[in-house]
Design a protein around this motif. Structure first.
Motif, PDB file in Angstrom:
ATOM      1  N   PHE A  39       0.667  -9.927 -10.607  1.00 56.97           N
ATOM      2  CA  PHE A  39       0.640 -11.108 -11.468  1.00 56.97           C
ATOM      3  C   PHE A  39       1.909 -11.949 -11.378  1.00 56.97           C
ATOM      4  CE2 PHE A  39      -2.399  -8.164 -13.570  1.00 56.97           C
ATOM      5  CZ  PHE A  39      -3.542  -8.916 -13.333  1.00 56.97           C
ATOM      6  N   ALA A  40       2.745 -11.656 -10.396  1.00 61.36           N
ATOM      7  CA  ALA A  40       3.944 -12.492 -10.225  1.00 61.36           C
ATOM      8  C   ALA A  40       3.521 -13.933  -9.935  1.00 61.36           C
ATOM      9  CB  ALA A  40       4.791 -11.948  -9.075  1.00 61.36           C
ATOM     10  N   ASP A  41       4.339 -14.896 -10.357  1.00 62.69           N
ATOM     11  CA  ASP A  41       4.001 -16.309 -10.147  1.00 62.69           C
ATOM     12  C   ASP A  41       3.807 -16.603  -8.659  1.00 62.69           C
ATOM     13  OD1 ASP A  41       3.989 -16.881 -12.782  1.00 62.69           O
ATOM     14  OD2 ASP A  41       6.063 -17.592 -12.857  1.00 62.69           O
ATOM     15  N   GLU A  42       4.700 -16.063  -7.848  1.00 63.97           N
ATOM     16  CA  GLU A  42       4.530 -16.234  -6.402  1.00 63.97           C
ATOM     17  C   GLU A  42       4.479 -14.845  -5.782  1.00 63.97           C
ATOM     18  OE1 GLU A  42       6.979 -18.963  -4.421  1.00 63.97           O
ATOM     19  OE2 GLU A  42       6.687 -20.548  -5.911  1.00 63.97           O
ATOM     20  N   ARG A  43       3.266 -14.421  -5.435  1.00 61.07           N
ATOM     21  CA  ARG A  43       3.128 -13.100  -4.837  1.00 61.07           C
ATOM     22  C   ARG A  43       3.698 -13.099  -3.421  1.00 61.07           C
ATOM     23  NH1 ARG A  43      -1.704 -12.825  -7.854  1.00 61.07           N
ATOM     24  NH2 ARG A  43      -2.803 -14.086  -6.332  1.00 61.07           N
ATOM     25  N   THR A  44       4.276 -11.958  -3.029  1.00 63.42           N
ATOM     26  CA  THR A  44       4.700 -11.825  -1.639  1.00 63.42           C
ATOM     27  C   THR A  44       3.453 -11.695  -0.771  1.00 63.42           C
ATOM     28  OG1 THR A  44       4.743  -9.413  -1.665  1.00 63.42           O
ATOM     29  CG2 THR A  44       6.756 -10.544  -2.392  1.00 63.42           C
ATOM     30  N   GLU A  45       3.630 -11.933   0.506  1.00 61.81           N
ATOM     31  CA  GLU A  45       2.513 -11.843   1.444  1.00 61.81           C
ATOM     32  C   GLU A  45       1.939 -10.419   1.447  1.00 61.81           C
ATOM     33  OE1 GLU A  45       2.971 -10.296   4.787  1.00 61.81           O
ATOM     34  OE2 GLU A  45       0.854 -10.668   5.281  1.00 61.81           O
ATOM     35  N   VAL A  46       2.818  -9.412   1.370  1.00 62.14           N
ATOM     36  CA  VAL A  46       2.352  -8.016   1.337  1.00 62.14           C
ATOM     37  C   VAL A  46       1.537  -7.756   0.076  1.00 62.14           C
ATOM     38  CG1 VAL A  46       3.122  -5.620   1.039  1.00 62.14           C
ATOM     39  CG2 VAL A  46       4.168  -7.066   2.799  1.00 62.14           C
ATOM     40  N   ASP A  47       2.090  -8.112  -1.075  1.00 64.75           N
ATOM     41  CA  ASP A  47       1.366  -7.882  -2.330  1.00 64.75           C
ATOM     42  C   ASP A  47       0.017  -8.605  -2.319  1.00 64.75           C
ATOM     43  OD1 ASP A  47       3.465  -6.360  -3.298  1.00 64.75           O
ATOM     44  OD2 ASP A  47       4.332  -7.966  -4.501  1.00 64.75           O
ATOM     45  N   GLU A  48       0.009  -9.840  -1.786  1.00 62.66           N
ATOM     46  CA  GLU A  48      -1.228 -10.617  -1.756  1.00 62.66           C
ATOM     47  C   GLU A  48      -2.291  -9.902  -0.916  1.00 62.66           C
ATOM     48  OE1 GLU A  48      -2.356 -12.961  -3.426  1.00 62.66           O
ATOM     49  OE2 GLU A  48      -4.143 -13.482  -2.265  1.00 62.66           O
ATOM     50  N   ARG A  49      -1.861  -9.335   0.209  1.00 62.62           N
ATOM     51  CA  ARG A  49      -2.824  -8.659   1.078  1.00 62.62           C
ATOM     52  C   ARG A  49      -3.478  -7.463   0.364  1.00 62.62           C
ATOM     53  NH1 ARG A  49      -0.520  -6.129   5.062  1.00 62.62           N
ATOM     54  NH2 ARG A  49       1.145  -7.690   5.173  1.00 62.62           N
ATOM     55  N   TRP A  50      -2.679  -6.685  -0.367  1.00 64.82           N
ATOM     56  CA  TRP A  50      -3.249  -5.515  -1.062  1.00 64.82           C
ATOM     57  C   TRP A  50      -4.094  -5.957  -2.253  1.00 64.82           C
ATOM     58  CZ3 TRP A  50      -2.498  -0.168   0.210  1.00 64.82           C
ATOM     59  CH2 TRP A  50      -1.813   0.018   1.408  1.00 64.82           C
ATOM     60  N   ARG A  51      -3.721  -7.057  -2.888  1.00 66.04           N
ATOM     61  CA  ARG A  51      -4.534  -7.572  -3.989  1.00 66.04           C
ATOM     62  C   ARG A  51      -5.890  -8.032  -3.462  1.00 66.04           C
ATOM     63  NH1 ARG A  51      -6.653 -11.604  -6.319  1.00 66.04           N
ATOM     64  NH2 ARG A  51      -6.114 -12.916  -4.543  1.00 66.04           N
ATOM     65  N   GLU A  52      -5.871  -8.696  -2.296  1.00 66.71           N
ATOM     66  CA  GLU A  52      -7.136  -9.142  -1.707  1.00 66.71           C
ATOM     67  C   GLU A  52      -8.024  -7.960  -1.348  1.00 66.71           C
ATOM     68  OE1 GLU A  52      -6.173 -11.702   1.537  1.00 66.71           O
ATOM     69  OE2 GLU A  52      -5.635 -13.387   0.217  1.00 66.71           O
ATOM     70  N   HIS A  53      -7.409  -6.875  -0.895  1.00 61.74           N
ATOM     71  CA  HIS A  53      -8.223  -5.700  -0.576  1.00 61.74           C
ATOM     72  C   HIS A  53      -8.888  -5.151  -1.830  1.00 61.74           C
ATOM     73  CE1 HIS A  53      -9.481  -1.683   0.555  1.00 61.74           C
ATOM     74  NE2 HIS A  53      -9.562  -2.157   1.771  1.00 61.74           N
ATOM     75  N   GLU A 184      -3.566  12.363   3.542  1.00 59.51           N
ATOM     76  CA  GLU A 184      -2.812  11.958   4.718  1.00 59.51           C
ATOM     77  C   GLU A 184      -2.456  10.490   4.546  1.00 59.51           C
ATOM     78  OE1 GLU A 184      -3.401  11.766   9.576  1.00 59.51           O
ATOM     79  OE2 GLU A 184      -4.995  12.498   8.286  1.00 59.51           O
ATOM     80  N   VAL A 185      -1.215  10.137   4.873  1.00 56.41           N
ATOM     81  CA  VAL A 185      -0.785   8.749   4.713  1.00 56.41           C
ATOM     82  C   VAL A 185      -1.266   7.946   5.917  1.00 56.41           C
ATOM     83  CG1 VAL A 185       1.150   7.200   4.329  1.00 56.41           C
ATOM     84  CG2 VAL A 185       1.301   9.567   3.534  1.00 56.41           C
ATOM     85  N   LEU A 186      -2.105   6.943   5.674  1.00 56.76           N
ATOM     86  CA  LEU A 186      -2.584   6.089   6.763  1.00 56.76           C
ATOM     87  C   LEU A 186      -1.727   4.842   6.915  1.00 56.76           C
ATOM     88  CD1 LEU A 186      -6.465   6.158   6.342  1.00 56.76           C
ATOM     89  CD2 LEU A 186      -5.013   7.557   7.819  1.00 56.76           C
ATOM     90  N   ALA A 187      -1.190   4.336   5.810  1.00 55.52           N
ATOM     91  CA  ALA A 187      -0.379   3.120   5.867  1.00 55.52           C
ATOM     92  C   ALA A 187       0.455   3.027   4.608  1.00 55.52           C
ATOM     93  CB  ALA A 187      -1.281   1.882   5.983  1.00 55.52           C
ATOM     94  N   ALA A 188       1.607   2.392   4.737  1.00 58.93           N
ATOM     95  CA  ALA A 188       2.440   2.119   3.567  1.00 58.93           C
ATOM     96  C   ALA A 188       3.188   0.820   3.814  1.00 58.93           C
ATOM     97  CB  ALA A 188       3.419   3.257   3.303  1.00 58.93           C
ATOM     98  N   GLU A 189       3.253  -0.004   2.796  1.00 57.92           N
ATOM     99  CA  GLU A 189       4.002  -1.254   2.852  1.00 57.92           C
ATOM    100  C   GLU A 189       4.675  -1.428   1.508  1.00 57.92           C
ATOM    101  OE1 GLU A 189       2.151  -4.508   5.586  1.00 57.92           O
ATOM    102  OE2 GLU A 189       0.711  -4.038   4.005  1.00 57.92           O
ATOM    103  N   HIS A 190       5.643  -2.345   1.454  1.00 59.51           N
ATOM    104  CA  HIS A 190       6.325  -2.507   0.175  1.00 59.51           C
ATOM    105  C   HIS A 190       6.734  -3.944  -0.061  1.00 59.51           C
ATOM    106  CE1 HIS A 190      10.508  -3.278   1.471  1.00 59.51           C
ATOM    107  NE2 HIS A 190      10.073  -2.754   2.588  1.00 59.51           N
ATOM    108  N   SER A 191       6.869  -4.238  -1.339  1.00 58.83           N
ATOM    109  CA  SER A 191       7.551  -5.440  -1.807  1.00 58.83           C
ATOM    110  C   SER A 191       8.567  -4.933  -2.827  1.00 58.83           C
ATOM    111  CB  SER A 191       6.550  -6.388  -2.476  1.00 58.83           C
ATOM    112  OG  SER A 191       6.228  -5.908  -3.775  1.00 58.83           O
ATOM    113  N   PRO A 192       9.428  -5.802  -3.363  1.00 57.40           N
ATOM    114  CA  PRO A 192      10.340  -5.304  -4.406  1.00 57.40           C
ATOM    115  C   PRO A 192       9.606  -4.723  -5.612  1.00 57.40           C
ATOM    116  CG  PRO A 192      11.116  -7.423  -3.575  1.00 57.40           C
ATOM    117  CD  PRO A 192       9.760  -7.189  -2.959  1.00 57.40           C
TER     118      PRO A 192
END
Lengths: 203, 203
Positions: A39-53, A184-192
């Motif tokens: 819900f950040a005013d400007e989502r990071t590209e990473v956060d946006e991708r996981w939200r879209e999923h 099993e970890v398939l993928a991990a990404e991060h934002s602050p």
């Protein structure tokens, strides 16, 4: 082949919600802070991708009564018709199977969402959800339903958005009933504001 | 400027060790499975990088008595001299401040490690560690010492190796005393056996 998944925002100390959950504060004390990534005013590209999923269309959903409603008593205790708290056009656009102890006719909403009320347990709700379309099912929550899915060994994938927040107490996603699953970890990404982790569940 | 950090392997459900910890099974039931990322026959490049960071030289260390020893009673209850379970050349090569209730002279080991025994609490041990060199201090563990560091607001950085393992019960890294810390995700990487996350602690 059916696919049963869950995608949840949790605190680093493993809570889906903080203490003192109420109707006005459904995520409990401090719980909203976990969802900053979404819900950040400007989502990071990473956060946006996981939200879209999370928001992608599914064939069907399974959820607990508190996530639908909550429906705490028999339906006759409500004045008029109680249609949940998702508004007239819920964001699901598919059948949603709601676990409850109280029978009710399906409720058809605008935009393709129909709430079905299942009184014979998680396994029955999941079976009905899997029979829709290709059986692409999201176990939407809350914590108790996700724990039941893990305890039953019925999740294929789990996506966790681990917020860098410590709640101290509250409603846990994991407990001793959920420990039989291998992951099993398939993928991990991060934002602050979150560490997003995609797990495969190995049975 | 001093830097106080901790770097720990935990289960996805937040345990540093499983249940039933014994001398033969110091990580408790199922706990060893968490450390697969570090002890795999062929480590991935990502896992190797985080292992190297954990192993990098520090000016000083703070650890609990069980991680040193364990020393469960007064020193006089031991036959001969008890020098911990790290062997004659421990991997620290620096002063290690061990929290204990029982006084003891420092024990000098081969390779530059000297164990100092501190009986006046975590804050005193941390102050002594920070006075060494540039004050680059690793709070090595166990869980109780890390919780004390978090509760005191004295950690600058926290690195967690989150293993895709569910232990169900055991010794938690977080509890209600640790929740006052704000965290920010600085980096996250993954292998199939761990999600490595680097947090800055915001006070």
């Amino acid at each position: 082949m059916t696919l049963t998944t869950a995608q949840l925002t949790i605190s680093l100390d493993g809570f889906l919600a903080g203490p003192d959950q109420t109707l006005d504060q459904p995520l409990g004390l401090g719980g909203e802070a976990m969802h900053g990534w979404m819900f950040a005013d400007e989502r990071t590209e990473v956060d946006e991708r996981w939200r879209e999923h999370l928001a992608r269309p599914r064939d069907a959903y399974v959820m607990g009564r508190n996530m639908f409603g909550p429906v705490r008593g028999p339906w006759s205790s409500y004045d008029g018709e109680w249609r949940g708290w998702w508004g007239e056009e819920p964001p699901y656009h598919a059948p949603v199977f709601v676990l409850t102890h109280h029978e009710h006719e399906p409720i058809e909403m605008a935009g393709g969402t129909t709430f079905h009320f299942v009184t014979d347990g998680f396994d029955a709700a999941l079976a009905r959800a899997r029979s829709v379309g290709n059986g692409d099912v999201l176990v939407a929550g809350g914590a108790s339903v996700v724990r039941q899915a893990l305890a039953a060994g019925e999740l294929d994938e789990l996506r966790l958005e681990i917020a860098p927040v410590l709640l101290g107490t509250g409603e846990r996603i994991f407990d001793p009933t959920t420990m039989a699953n291998g992951l099993e970890v398939l993928a991990a990404e991060h934002s602050p504001l979150a560490t997003h982790v995609h797990y495969r569940v190995v049975r």
